[in-house]
Design a protein around this motif. Structure first.
Motif, PDB file in Angstrom:
ATOM      1  N   GLY A  89       0.824  -1.209   0.000  1.00 29.39           N
ATOM      2  CA  GLY A  89       0.000   0.000   0.000  1.00 29.39           C
ATOM      3  C   GLY A  89       0.856   1.256   0.000  1.00 29.39           C
ATOM      4  O   GLY A  89       2.085   1.202  -0.027  1.00 29.39           O
ATOM      5  N   LYS A  90       0.212   2.393   0.032  1.00 27.59           N
ATOM      6  CA  LYS A  90       0.917   3.681  -0.008  1.00 27.59           C
ATOM      7  C   LYS A  90       1.855   3.853   1.188  1.00 27.59           C
ATOM      8  O   LYS A  90       2.885   4.510   1.094  1.00 27.59           O
ATOM      9  N   GLU A  91       1.493   3.256   2.336  1.00 22.16           N
ATOM     10  CA  GLU A  91       2.329   3.409   3.530  1.00 22.16           C
ATOM     11  C   GLU A  91       3.702   2.747   3.368  1.00 22.16           C
ATOM     12  O   GLU A  91       4.671   3.146   4.023  1.00 22.16           O
ATOM     13  N   GLY A  92       3.784   1.742   2.498  1.00 20.11           N
ATOM     14  CA  GLY A  92       5.037   1.016   2.330  1.00 20.11           C
ATOM     15  C   GLY A  92       5.984   1.632   1.321  1.00 20.11           C
ATOM     16  O   GLY A  92       7.148   1.221   1.240  1.00 20.11           O
ATOM     17  N   VAL A  93       5.503   2.627   0.558  1.00 25.01           N
ATOM     18  CA  VAL A  93       6.328   3.218  -0.492  1.00 25.01           C
ATOM     19  C   VAL A  93       7.569   3.890   0.087  1.00 25.01           C
ATOM     20  O   VAL A  93       8.637   3.912  -0.543  1.00 25.01           O
ATOM     21  N   LYS A  94       7.484   4.409   1.290  1.00 22.00           N
ATOM     22  CA  LYS A  94       8.641   5.088   1.906  1.00 22.00           C
ATOM     23  C   LYS A  94       9.799   4.128   2.150  1.00 22.00           C
ATOM     24  O   LYS A  94      10.947   4.556   2.319  1.00 22.00           O
ATOM     25  N   TYR A  95       9.520   2.816   2.153  1.00 22.19           N
ATOM     26  CA  TYR A  95      10.572   1.824   2.359  1.00 22.19           C
ATOM     27  C   TYR A  95      11.065   1.247   1.027  1.00 22.19           C
ATOM     28  O   TYR A  95      11.834   0.280   1.018  1.00 22.19           O
ATOM     29  N   PHE A  96      10.619   1.847  -0.051  1.00 20.35           N
ATOM     30  CA  PHE A  96      11.009   1.387  -1.391  1.00 20.35           C
ATOM     31  C   PHE A  96      12.520   1.357  -1.606  1.00 20.35           C
ATOM     32  O   PHE A  96      13.035   0.394  -2.198  1.00 20.35           O
ATOM     33  N   PRO A  97      13.289   2.379  -1.192  1.00 21.82           N
ATOM     34  CA  PRO A  97      14.745   2.341  -1.439  1.00 21.82           C
ATOM     35  C   PRO A  97      15.425   1.090  -0.887  1.00 21.82           C
ATOM     36  O   PRO A  97      16.297   0.506  -1.544  1.00 21.82           O
ATOM     37  N   TYR A  98      15.025   0.667   0.314  1.00 22.53           N
ATOM     38  CA  TYR A  98      15.625  -0.534   0.900  1.00 22.53           C
ATOM     39  C   TYR A  98      15.282  -1.773   0.089  1.00 22.53           C
ATOM     40  O   TYR A  98      16.150  -2.603  -0.214  1.00 22.53           O
ATOM     41  N   ILE A  99      14.017  -1.894  -0.295  1.00 21.56           N
ATOM     42  CA  ILE A  99      13.577  -3.072  -1.041  1.00 21.56           C
ATOM     43  C   ILE A  99      14.188  -3.088  -2.438  1.00 21.56           C
ATOM     44  O   ILE A  99      14.584  -4.138  -2.950  1.00 21.56           O
ATOM     45  N   VAL A 130      22.124 -13.543   6.326  1.00 25.34           N
ATOM     46  CA  VAL A 130      22.294 -12.150   6.750  1.00 25.34           C
ATOM     47  C   VAL A 130      21.226 -11.267   6.108  1.00 25.34           C
ATOM     48  O   VAL A 130      20.625 -10.410   6.773  1.00 25.34           O
ATOM     49  N   LEU A 131      20.968 -11.480   4.824  1.00 23.86           N
ATOM     50  CA  LEU A 131      19.932 -10.707   4.140  1.00 23.86           C
ATOM     51  C   LEU A 131      18.560 -10.969   4.760  1.00 23.86           C
ATOM     52  O   LEU A 131      17.772 -10.040   4.983  1.00 23.86           O
ATOM     53  N   ALA A 132      18.272 -12.249   5.040  1.00 20.08           N
ATOM     54  CA  ALA A 132      16.974 -12.614   5.617  1.00 20.08           C
ATOM     55  C   ALA A 132      16.820 -12.082   7.038  1.00 20.08           C
ATOM     56  O   ALA A 132      15.745 -11.602   7.421  1.00 20.08           O
ATOM     57  N   MET A 133      17.878 -12.164   7.837  1.00 22.23           N
ATOM     58  CA  MET A 133      17.813 -11.655   9.210  1.00 22.23           C
ATOM     59  C   MET A 133      17.669 -10.143   9.233  1.00 22.23           C
ATOM     60  O   MET A 133      16.989  -9.583  10.112  1.00 22.23           O
ATOM     61  N   ALA A 134      18.296  -9.472   8.278  1.00 19.44           N
ATOM     62  CA  ALA A 134      18.150  -8.007   8.185  1.00 19.44           C
ATOM     63  C   ALA A 134      16.687  -7.647   7.916  1.00 19.44           C
ATOM     64  O   ALA A 134      16.139  -6.716   8.526  1.00 19.44           O
ATOM     65  N   VAL A 135      16.049  -8.403   7.026  1.00 22.45           N
ATOM     66  CA  VAL A 135      14.622  -8.170   6.739  1.00 22.45           C
ATOM     67  C   VAL A 135      13.784  -8.478   7.978  1.00 22.45           C
ATOM     68  O   VAL A 135      12.900  -7.697   8.358  1.00 22.45           O
ATOM     69  N   PHE A 136      14.049  -9.617   8.614  1.00 26.37           N
ATOM     70  CA  PHE A 136      13.271 -10.044   9.783  1.00 26.37           C
ATOM     71  C   PHE A 136      13.357  -9.019  10.909  1.00 26.37           C
ATOM     72  O   PHE A 136      12.338  -8.626  11.490  1.00 26.37           O
ATOM     73  N   LEU A 137      14.570  -8.583  11.236  1.00 23.68           N
ATOM     74  CA  LEU A 137      14.750  -7.636  12.332  1.00 23.68           C
ATOM     75  C   LEU A 137      14.162  -6.268  11.991  1.00 23.68           C
ATOM     76  O   LEU A 137      13.531  -5.629  12.835  1.00 23.68           O
ATOM     77  N   THR A 138      14.352  -5.838  10.752  1.00 19.86           N
ATOM     78  CA  THR A 138      13.800  -4.546  10.330  1.00 19.86           C
ATOM     79  C   THR A 138      12.285  -4.542  10.426  1.00 19.86           C
ATOM     80  O   THR A 138      11.681  -3.605  10.964  1.00 19.86           O
ATOM     81  N   VAL A 139      11.667  -5.595   9.919  1.00 24.74           N
ATOM     82  CA  VAL A 139      10.206  -5.686   9.928  1.00 24.74           C
ATOM     83  C   VAL A 139       9.677  -5.784  11.359  1.00 24.74           C
ATOM     84  O   VAL A 139       8.676  -5.141  11.716  1.00 24.74           O
ATOM     85  N   THR A 140      10.337  -6.570  12.195  1.00 22.58           N
ATOM     86  CA  THR A 140       9.884  -6.744  13.577  1.00 22.58           C
ATOM     87  C   THR A 140       9.985  -5.438  14.364  1.00 22.58           C
ATOM     88  O   THR A 140       9.032  -5.041  15.053  1.00 22.58           O
ATOM     89  N   VAL A 141      11.139  -4.775  14.280  1.00 18.70           N
ATOM     90  CA  VAL A 141      11.319  -3.498  14.975  1.00 18.70           C
ATOM     91  C   VAL A 141      10.325  -2.471  14.456  1.00 18.70           C
ATOM     92  O   VAL A 141       9.704  -1.734  15.233  1.00 18.70           O
ATOM     93  N   LEU A 142      10.152  -2.441  13.149  1.00 21.80           N
ATOM     94  CA  LEU A 142       9.221  -1.489  12.540  1.00 21.80           C
ATOM     95  C   LEU A 142       7.791  -1.746  13.011  1.00 21.80           C
ATOM     96  O   LEU A 142       7.033  -0.808  13.275  1.00 21.80           O
ATOM     97  N   GLY A 143       7.439  -3.026  13.132  1.00 22.46           N
ATOM     98  CA  GLY A 143       6.091  -3.366  13.584  1.00 22.46           C
ATOM     99  C   GLY A 143       5.804  -2.847  14.979  1.00 22.46           C
ATOM    100  O   GLY A 143       4.730  -2.300  15.243  1.00 22.46           O
ATOM    101  N   PHE A 144       6.773  -2.985  15.887  1.00 24.72           N
ATOM    102  CA  PHE A 144       6.578  -2.490  17.254  1.00 24.72           C
ATOM    103  C   PHE A 144       6.654  -0.967  17.334  1.00 24.72           C
ATOM    104  O   PHE A 144       5.923  -0.357  18.115  1.00 24.72           O
ATOM    105  N   VAL A 145       7.511  -0.356  16.518  1.00 32.87           N
ATOM    106  CA  VAL A 145       7.624   1.111  16.531  1.00 32.87           C
ATOM    107  C   VAL A 145       6.334   1.757  16.035  1.00 32.87           C
ATOM    108  O   VAL A 145       5.842   2.734  16.613  1.00 32.87           O
ATOM    109  N   ILE A 146       5.757   1.208  14.980  1.00 32.27           N
ATOM    110  CA  ILE A 146       4.555   1.802  14.387  1.00 32.27           C
ATOM    111  C   ILE A 146       3.304   1.455  15.179  1.00 32.27           C
ATOM    112  O   ILE A 146       2.447   2.314  15.429  1.00 32.27           O
ATOM    113  N   ASN A 147       3.185   0.200  15.609  1.00 34.42           N
ATOM    114  CA  ASN A 147       1.938  -0.274  16.222  1.00 34.42           C
ATOM    115  C   ASN A 147       2.008  -0.467  17.733  1.00 34.42           C
ATOM    116  O   ASN A 147       0.968  -0.655  18.373  1.00 34.42           O
TER     117      ASN A 147
END
Length: 252
Positions: A89-99, A130-147
């Motif tokens: 969705g539109k909320e995820g576009v700000k994370y486009f550079p990383y993806i 390392v790539l997968a753990m970076a995604v996992f940790l980023t998503v998890t931290v982001l989930g708690f920061v936002i919600n």
């Protein structure tokens, strides 16, 4: 007996398809330590330079009639941007550079690994983990920061019958923590398997009787690996988008 075995080995067809995945020091023959510069280091650096060359240098002129490099970069940009927008969705576009960076690194690492005598860095679980753990940790931290604590609602299936919710919550938690494992093994396993099969067919090319069939098989497998290289980068990236969507919208 040892002499006979050695003689049989020398007289027969001997090849080691897994040798291409051995990590070795770039300088010297010593042991591989934490800070040793290896063939993996070299090809990861080449991959980074290829990403910079394509996305930065290739698009620096920004011509109305694009060059080949600019066309490829623009196609990749539009493809990944639409993926991120459609999935998160539109909320995820700000994370486009990383993806976008993640996709370009993986796809170019996969393609560079198809060059003869090259090293496929994404065939190693150490790299993909390392790539997968970076995604996992980023998503998890982001989930708690936002919600905040409501991020935990991701594990509580409110649409299910009340009696089943605790059981489903356990399954969801296990599934969540297995994500980086499946995320990394999928990419590394597919890249390793394809290159190993090509190496096996290349070994049979030394036999004159089946050499034409072996060359035909190598050509077919190489074409398939080109497709797999792109598909695996796509799968890794779209799963990242799905996990990001869960972090942004955890409620079932």
């Amino acid at each position: 007996m040892a002499t006979e075995a050695n003689g049989a080995e020398e007289g027969g067809l001997v090849f080691h398809p897994m040798d291409q995945f051995i990590v070795s020091p770039l300088f010297g023959d010593g042991a591989v330590n934490m800070f040793t510069i290896t063939n993996v280091t070299l090809w990861m650096a080449i991959t980074v330079l290829a990403v910079i060359g394509l996305l930065v240098v290739g698009t620096s002129r920004r011509a109305i009639v694009p060059s080949r490099a600019q066309s490829i970069a623009e196609l990749a940009y539009g493809f990944i941007y639409k993926m991120v927008e459609d999935v998160t969705g539109k909320e995820g576009v700000k994370y486009f550079p990383y993806i976008m960076t993640l996709f370009m690194f993986i796809v170019l690492a996969n393609f560079l690994g198809l060059i003869p005598m090259a090293f496929t860095t994404t065939s190693h679980i150490a790299v993909t983990a390392v790539l997968a753990m970076a995604v996992f940790l980023t998503v998890t931290v982001l989930g708690f920061v936002i919600n905040g604590a409501s991020f935990l609602s991701l594990f509580w299936v409110s649409s299910a019958p009340l009696a089943l919710r605790p059981v489903l919550a356990i399954i969801e938690i296990i599934s969540y923590f297995v994500r980086p494992v499946s995320h990394s093994i999928r990419l590394a396993g597919n890249m390793m398997a394809g290159h190993a099969v090509i190496k096996v067919f290349a070994g049979f090319a030394a036999i004159a009787a089946i050499s034409p069939l072996s060359i035909l098989a190598i050509t077919a497998m190489y074409g398939l690996e080109v497709l797999v290289s792109f598909i695996q980068a796509y799968v890794f990236t779209i799963l990242t988008c799905v996990y990001l969507k869960d972090a942004l919208h955890p409620h079932h």
